[in-house]
Scaffold this active site. Structure first.
Site, PDB file in Angstrom:
ATOM      1  N   THR A 172       0.859  -1.174   0.000  1.00 45.60           N
ATOM      2  CA  THR A 172       0.000   0.000   0.000  1.00 45.60           C
ATOM      3  C   THR A 172       0.899   1.229   0.000  1.00 45.60           C
ATOM      4  O   THR A 172       1.920   1.253   0.691  1.00 45.60           O
ATOM      5  CB  THR A 172      -0.973  -0.025   1.196  1.00 45.60           C
ATOM      6  OG1 THR A 172      -1.701   1.191   1.224  1.00 45.60           O
ATOM      7  CG2 THR A 172      -0.262  -0.199   2.522  1.00 45.60           C
ATOM      8  N   LYS A 184      -8.897  20.686  13.959  1.00 46.64           N
ATOM      9  CA  LYS A 184      -9.325  20.599  15.351  1.00 46.64           C
ATOM     10  C   LYS A 184      -9.287  22.000  15.944  1.00 46.64           C
ATOM     11  O   LYS A 184      -8.219  22.542  16.215  1.00 46.64           O
ATOM     12  CB  LYS A 184      -8.434  19.638  16.120  1.00 46.64           C
ATOM     13  CG  LYS A 184      -8.647  18.207  15.668  1.00 46.64           C
ATOM     14  CD  LYS A 184      -7.671  17.235  16.293  1.00 46.64           C
ATOM     15  CE  LYS A 184      -7.884  15.861  15.669  1.00 46.64           C
ATOM     16  NZ  LYS A 184      -6.781  14.930  16.006  1.00 46.64           N
ATOM     17  N   TRP A 243     -14.247  19.120  15.890  1.00 47.02           N
ATOM     18  CA  TRP A 243     -13.600  18.595  14.689  1.00 47.02           C
ATOM     19  C   TRP A 243     -14.340  19.132  13.474  1.00 47.02           C
ATOM     20  O   TRP A 243     -15.543  18.933  13.338  1.00 47.02           O
ATOM     21  CB  TRP A 243     -13.635  17.065  14.669  1.00 47.02           C
ATOM     22  CG  TRP A 243     -12.683  16.410  15.618  1.00 47.02           C
ATOM     23  CD1 TRP A 243     -12.087  16.964  16.701  1.00 47.02           C
ATOM     24  CD2 TRP A 243     -12.203  15.058  15.550  1.00 47.02           C
ATOM     25  NE1 TRP A 243     -11.279  16.065  17.332  1.00 47.02           N
ATOM     26  CE2 TRP A 243     -11.330  14.882  16.648  1.00 47.02           C
ATOM     27  CE3 TRP A 243     -12.424  13.990  14.685  1.00 47.02           C
ATOM     28  CZ2 TRP A 243     -10.677  13.668  16.894  1.00 47.02           C
ATOM     29  CZ3 TRP A 243     -11.779  12.778  14.931  1.00 47.02           C
ATOM     30  CH2 TRP A 243     -10.910  12.627  16.019  1.00 47.02           C
TER      31      TRP A 243
END
Lengths: 547, 547
Positions: B188, B445, B450
């Site tokens: 990946t 943040k 959030w």
């Protein structure tokens, strides 16, 4: 050569296959889904999960720890469903007591299992009371009073089930442990010897749930279970974890109807009012349901019912189909998880006639995923898949019993050669459909051929004047064994051995080989056939008499 | 406290969960079922099983043993499907090479994996040739000539794939081994650092097959897979084991269509001629299929397609639904098996309008069975399931990657606190539907809230005159972080920061909180937004520039 094992990162969660993980999905997605007891009591999966915690807290307060055994004696209730989860999830063993056994057999199983606490419905308390003095490990009982007063008893009563749950915290911290931990146990009874304890691990239960769940979900239409089904067991919860179906139903988040004590009118009413669509039962129960609903206005169409326990007869299958029931057989044993094959119609199968369809629905079925289902001769070689060659069904699957409790010899016999021996003799077709023809101990081995005693009996029954018959193998110097038939005449009949032999010799060779036909002096007329306590032909007595 | 483990009888078969067991059922029941390569080549599951044996025999003859790694570079072919089984079943590791990486990245992954043999299609031989001198472990290649002549190469060629199989025995004795043995590996790539090796064990693959198979089979109708489906992957087989779907298709015994190199007209033709009903792909490919079939007479109705890789947009979903495609999203990552949730419509759900249905089909979906799918704050506490509270998706499931290959620090970060951290920020509704709103590193943040950078970007895009924008968090002494927007104007537009800020302040509070609106001096106009090689906004560059 390297071992090439994957080593988990120290922080990684290595996910043991535990019964508690079956709740994960339904808890997240189906918290509002309903569970009802007889339509009288009704709560959500959210409450179900809380009560599982309360049950564990209550049992822990009674001293139950990881490794202890808790026995249950109840009708098919929400409480039984709670015990299927709560007891194994705390690391204890759920022992589902067969309440239909004799008091002496129940005594044996309770002592053999080492059960310390029994959750017992008031209805079964008298049975337990009979053997109280001889119980070795049971220290306390929890009485399930089902809304009534707790009866007088000589037992140390820890409390009434609901009262104990009321006082207990739902926040039990269910621990993690090895997936090979014993989760559930029960006893299987043969014709000889003491009942044998069968156990399943958490891993077994999870893998049975996933593979059988996949097999049941996967058909395009018909003979299938899906997320909108309403599930009602009609198999006692003490019978092989009710074939594993309650675990599948909870994993899929289905509405569940627990019918309590079976009464045909109650079952039919629940089917109607709760809109039940998926059940499973033995043939006798289906017969009772059909009878109870006969002539009435009861609509049974769309009800999917798996038949297990004993063979589904074509006549019963036809009768159920005529009422619109999607009925089909399943096969397995106490030792096999249990479901290893299902008589689902194959993909793209469109029956050319009703008879063909009925034959398939009544068959032993086709194996579920990952089950290595073989039919073998006595050298463990596969027999041809021609619907004619007979052999024993032997199995490998990720959820089979690894042996009987404290019975090493019986366990070794069960697993001889690394395959689980079912003792069922069957044939398989090229399409993978299996049909059991006999039990191995009843098969007659003559001149290298295997003859099904049941097939010969069925053919003899066709002869006019025959009431019933029993066929066994008797020793023969030349052929090893030869078939011997015991025949009961109908009242007034004078049917002769010659007539029977002629009939057998004349029938289609596809149905019987000439080796299967008993000689004239091996067809004996008797007044009656010895039977077992459950009404099956007792071939052991016949063999002893003939020896 | 007793451990209470079940001890198997010595003769008992303890059934490791191995890839070979996934073949058991389809071999028994679906031997005549068909597998086709582009409609040009066609064989049965029986032949498939024989060729798996031949592949293993051929690789063994090249010296491949338990624990060795065999790499594959091919289009989506029957050969790739054979390698999914044959290589792991012999105890070796299947390495699915991402042929879209750069030659240097492929070099890194081949060396890191220790691959000894590469099965390589002629089309990819030039790519491999580029890095030949630097390959450290590859000793031999098997060329897949696909009916053509084997090209000139500097590699030691063991033979052509078909020629090698022709000479090899189908009777390879696939051994038994530990279910935690590495079965497959791939790499990946992130935005930083070298590609990371992800591995799955035999147990992981089997459990992913069973749980995802059950999730896909279980709906009553729609967004489901059943035994009469015809399966065609439209996801490269090197992409996360093509999401695990080929294993499910083979376990269920489905007809399989391997389309080879993707070309929209070939895929559409195969869909038609082979009657394909089930596929999965990335949004771009679905878009291509819709375009290629536009205006024509091509009937796409009834085609079930799972979309993964990136988000399914409502517009694309609508377009597919309009063509009768039963399209829905799936979610997972390279590290997660991969499927952990599916955007199937819930049981009994009847959409009140198309918009609601589209929103559900495009969502991140609902967890599959046994997946513990949590959305948590930075203390691993669950956030409320109110579709508003944001948190990171963390997971436990029976098939997650246990860590990266030879990368202990990254592995520990992945599994911090015993949960796999997806780095995806999402919300969950009371119905269990999850919606990803951002990547965690892109979330802003600010003052304990959030803020999803993607949500702010989407709102800015609504302002007339805006071409595109990118929003990042910048440090702020008082609030920790504050959002900063980089905006590209359309040609000729003079849209001002005030207009953008006003729009954001005026929109429905359900869509954005006031904390999410950047101050005027944090809305900057730029000529262009930096992008990554695959066209995604490169926020790392923006953050570095802003720092």
């Amino acid at each position: 050569m390297q071992d090439n094992l994957i080593t988990p990162t120290p922080s990684a969660y290595t996910y043991p296959l535990l019964v508690k993980q079956l709740l994960t999905n339904s808890q997240c997605l189906y918290g509002d889904q309903e569970i009802t007891y007889r339509g009288e009591l009704r709560y959500s999966y959210r409450t179900f999960r809380q009560r599982i915690g309360q049950l564990a807290s209550a049992l822990a307060a009674l001293g139950i720890q990881h490794g202890n055994t808790v026995a249950v004696m109840d009708w098919d209730s929400h409480r039984y469903l709670e015990s299927y989860f709560g007891i194994p999830m705390m690391g204890a063993t759920l022992f589902t007591v067969n309440v239909r056994l004799s008091a002496q057999q129940i005594l044996y199983t309770l002592n053999d299992s080492g059960a310390e606490v029994v959750l017992v419905h008031s209805d079964f308390l008298p049975l337990l009371e009979e053997i109280r003095a001889e119980l070795q490990s049971v220290r306390q009982v929890v009485v399930i009073a089902d809304g009534q007063a707790v009866p007088q008893t000589g037992f140390a009563v820890a409390g009434e089930y609901e009262a104990l749950l009321d006082r207990a915290s739902p926040d039990f911290a269910f621990p993690e442990f090895d997936e090979h931990t014993r989760a559930a146990t029960f006893y299987t009874t043969g014709t000889t010897g003491d009942p044998k304890g069968v156990s399943y691990s958490h891993r077994d239960i999870v893998l049975h749930t996933l593979t059988t769940g996949m097999a049941l979900s996967a058909p395009r239409a018909g003979q299938r279970l899906h997320r909108e089904d309403v599930y009602m067991p009609i198999t006692p919860m003490f019978h092989v974890l009710a074939w594993g179906m309650p675990y599948i139903a909870v994993t899929l988040g289905l509405k569940i109807v627990m019918p309590g004590r079976y009464a045909p009118d109650v079952l039919l009413k629940l089917h109607d009012t709760e809109r039940v669509t998926f059940s499973h039962c033995v043939p006798t129960l289906l017969q009772m349901l059909l009878q109870a609903s006969e002539g009435g206005m009861v609509d049974l169409s769309g009800w999917k019912i798996i038949i297990g326990g004993s063979a589904l007869s074509p006549a019963l299958c036809e009768a159920a189909l005529a009422r619109g029931i999607d009925v089909f057989a399943g096969y397995g044993m106490s030792e096999t998880g249990p479901v290893v094959s299902l008589a689902q119609l194959p993909p793209k199968f469109r029956p050319s006639n009703r008879q063909e369809e009925v034959r398939m629905r009544c068959s032993t079925g086709r194996p579920v995923p990952m089950v290595d289902f073989r039919i073998v001769d006595d050298q463990l070689r596969d027999v041809p898949r021609d619907t004619k060659a007979q052999g024993e069904i032997v199995l490998r699957a990720p959820f089979l019993t690894q042996g009987y409790f404290k019975k090493p010899e019986a366990s070794e016999a069960l697993w001889e050669g690394g395959y689980l021996h079912t003792q069922d003799v069957a044939v398989m077709g090229p399409d993978g459909f299996v049909q059991i023809v006999d039990r191995i101990k009843d098969v007659i081995k003559t001149g290298g051929e295997w003859v099904s005693s049941i097939e010969v009996e069925q053919l003899i029954a066709e002869v006019p004047g025959v009431l019933e018959s029993a066929v066994i193998g008797v020793r023969d110097a030349k052929w090893g064994e030869r078939p011997m038939a015991f025949v009961v005449r109908k009242t007034g009949s004078h049917v002769k051995a010659e007539t029977i032999r002629e009939h057998l010799l004349l029938v289609d060779a596809k149905r019987i080989s000439k080796y299967a036909v008993p000689e004239l002096d091996r067809i004996a007329f008797v007044a009656e056939i010895p039977k077992t306590s459950v009404g099956k032909i007792n071939k052991k007595v016949l063999r002893n008499n003939a020896a």
